[in-house]
Enzyme design. Structure first.
Site, PDB file in Angstrom:
ATOM      1  N   ILE A  10       0.826  -1.223   0.000  1.00  0.00           N
ATOM      2  CA  ILE A  10       0.000   0.000   0.000  1.00  0.00           C
ATOM      3  C   ILE A  10       0.858   1.271   0.000  1.00  0.00           C
ATOM      4  CG2 ILE A  10      -0.299   0.321   2.502  1.00  0.00           C
ATOM      5  CD1 ILE A  10      -3.353   0.649   1.904  1.00  0.00           C
ATOM      6  N   GLY A  31       3.580  -4.775  10.769  1.00  0.00           N
ATOM      7  CA  GLY A  31       2.656  -4.906   9.647  1.00  0.00           C
ATOM      8  C   GLY A  31       2.595  -3.662   8.774  1.00  0.00           C
ATOM      9  N   VAL A  32       1.399  -3.354   8.346  1.00  0.00           N
ATOM     10  CA  VAL A  32       1.218  -2.249   7.410  1.00  0.00           C
ATOM     11  C   VAL A  32       1.575  -0.904   8.066  1.00  0.00           C
ATOM     12  CG1 VAL A  32      -1.263  -1.915   7.857  1.00  0.00           C
ATOM     13  CG2 VAL A  32      -0.340  -1.395   5.615  1.00  0.00           C
ATOM     14  N   ASP A  33       1.338  -0.808   9.365  1.00  0.00           N
ATOM     15  CA  ASP A  33       1.653   0.401  10.129  1.00  0.00           C
ATOM     16  C   ASP A  33       3.161   0.703  10.053  1.00  0.00           C
ATOM     17  OD1 ASP A  33       1.248   2.495  11.863  1.00  0.00           O
ATOM     18  OD2 ASP A  33       0.842   1.266  13.625  1.00  0.00           O
ATOM     19  N   GLY A 118      -4.439  -8.861  10.475  1.00  0.00           N
ATOM     20  CA  GLY A 118      -3.074  -9.330  10.678  1.00  0.00           C
ATOM     21  C   GLY A 118      -2.864  -9.633  12.150  1.00  0.00           C
TER      22      GLY A 118
HETATM   23  P1  ADP Z   1      -3.780  -5.228  12.307  1.00  0.00           P
HETATM   24  O1  ADP Z   1      -2.988  -4.984  13.551  1.00  0.00           O
HETATM   25  O2  ADP Z   1      -4.899  -4.219  12.121  1.00  0.00           O
HETATM   26  O3  ADP Z   1      -4.225  -6.637  12.183  1.00  0.00           O
HETATM   27  P2  ADP Z   1      -1.617  -5.652  10.378  1.00  0.00           P
HETATM   28  O4  ADP Z   1      -0.736  -4.621   9.772  1.00  0.00           O
HETATM   29  O5  ADP Z   1      -0.971  -6.680  11.242  1.00  0.00           O
HETATM   30  O6  ADP Z   1      -2.761  -4.839  11.133  1.00  0.00           O
HETATM   31  O7  ADP Z   1      -2.420  -6.390   9.236  1.00  0.00           O
HETATM   32  C1  ADP Z   1      -3.483  -5.820   8.524  1.00  0.00           C
HETATM   33  C2  ADP Z   1      -3.435  -6.291   7.097  1.00  0.00           C
HETATM   34  O8  ADP Z   1      -2.457  -5.547   6.376  1.00  0.00           O
HETATM   35  C3  ADP Z   1      -3.041  -7.764   6.934  1.00  0.00           C
HETATM   36  O9  ADP Z   1      -3.982  -8.374   6.060  1.00  0.00           O
HETATM   37  C4  ADP Z   1      -1.666  -7.707   6.299  1.00  0.00           C
HETATM   38  O10 ADP Z   1      -1.458  -8.793   5.401  1.00  0.00           O
HETATM   39  C5  ADP Z   1      -1.726  -6.412   5.535  1.00  0.00           C
HETATM   40  N1  ADP Z   1      -0.428  -5.764   5.218  1.00  0.00           N
HETATM   41  C6  ADP Z   1       0.753  -5.872   5.867  1.00  0.00           C
HETATM   42  N2  ADP Z   1       1.686  -5.107   5.262  1.00  0.00           N
HETATM   43  C7  ADP Z   1       1.076  -4.483   4.222  1.00  0.00           C
HETATM   44  C8  ADP Z   1       1.493  -3.559   3.200  1.00  0.00           C
HETATM   45  N3  ADP Z   1       2.744  -3.105   3.134  1.00  0.00           N
HETATM   46  N4  ADP Z   1       0.572  -3.162   2.280  1.00  0.00           N
HETATM   47  C9  ADP Z   1      -0.717  -3.590   2.343  1.00  0.00           C
HETATM   48  N5  ADP Z   1      -1.168  -4.448   3.269  1.00  0.00           N
HETATM   49  C10 ADP Z   1      -0.295  -4.903   4.196  1.00  0.00           C
END
Ligand code: ADP
Length: 172
Positions: A10, A31-33, A118
């Site tokens: 993303i 993760g995405v954060d 995630g």
């Molecule tokens: P949460 O704590 O809300 O579960 P996560 O980041 O662990 O957040 O995961 C949320 C979703 O984001 C998961 O489905 C994961 O596969 C996805 N994700 C992780 N990294 C990325 C990225 N760079 N771009 C898009 N989606 C991502």
């Protein structure tokens, strides 16, 4: 139809806003954060620090700083705790807040990850159903909504649900 499923990082998307699956501190995490904070740079952390956190179920808006996206909507989804604590209502509320923010800011292009699926452990089929239902309610008010899937299960769920929705519509 405005919702498209894309399987990409993303942080690479040049849209009006990307959505971050943040935690309530807004100070970054895994993760995405983590990926969003790395790419946006330290100014994002400073902006989040000034905001001072965000309750579960709500969202906060910041610029995108070094990201190709202009803005980040930080959305704090629920941690899955078995399903009896209103996690479904909370996740739907988060998506509502995301979409209302996008519409009120006049964003035309929005990229949304699979919030809570995630580290927060939300069951992916239920999360997908809620996400697409809420995003679908707003799709006529944006030009493009990118549902960003980053793992195989979410990709299959989102593609299946969107194509069965399209089939349902063509029968009407
Ligand atoms: P949460 O704590 O809300 O579960 P996560 O980041 O662990 O957040 O995961 C949320 C979703 O984001 C998961 O489905 C994961 O596969 C996805 N994700 C992780 N990294 C990325 C990225 N760079 N771009 C898009 N989606 C991502």
């Amino acid at each position: 139809m405005a919702i498209e499923v894309v399987s990409v990082d993303i942080t690479t998307l040049a849209v009006d806003a990307i959505v971050n699956a943040a935690n309530d501190s807004l100070l970054g995490g895994g993760g995405v954060d983590g990926a969003i904070h790395r790419r946006a740079g330290p100014e994002l952390l400073a902006a989040c620090r000034r905001i001072g956190g965000c309750p579960t179920g709500e969202v906060r808006l910041t610029p995108g700083f070094n990201l190709p996206a202009r803005f980040v909507i930080h959305a704090v989804g629920p941690i899955w705790q078995g399903g009896a604590r209103g996690e479904d209502i909370c996740l739907a509320q988060v998506y509502e807040q995301v979409m209302r923010t996008a519409v009120s800011q006049g964003f035309q292009t929005l990229a949304v990850p699979c919030i809570s699926t995630g580290a927060y452990g939300f069951p992916k089929p239920l999360a997908c159903e809620l996400a697409l239902r809420v995003m679908g309610d707003y799709e006529d008010r944006l030009s493009r909504i990118l549902a960003v899937v980053f793992d195989r299960e979410n990709e299959q769920l989102y593609r299946m649900r969107l194509s069965s929705r399209a089939r349902g519509r063509s029968r009407q």
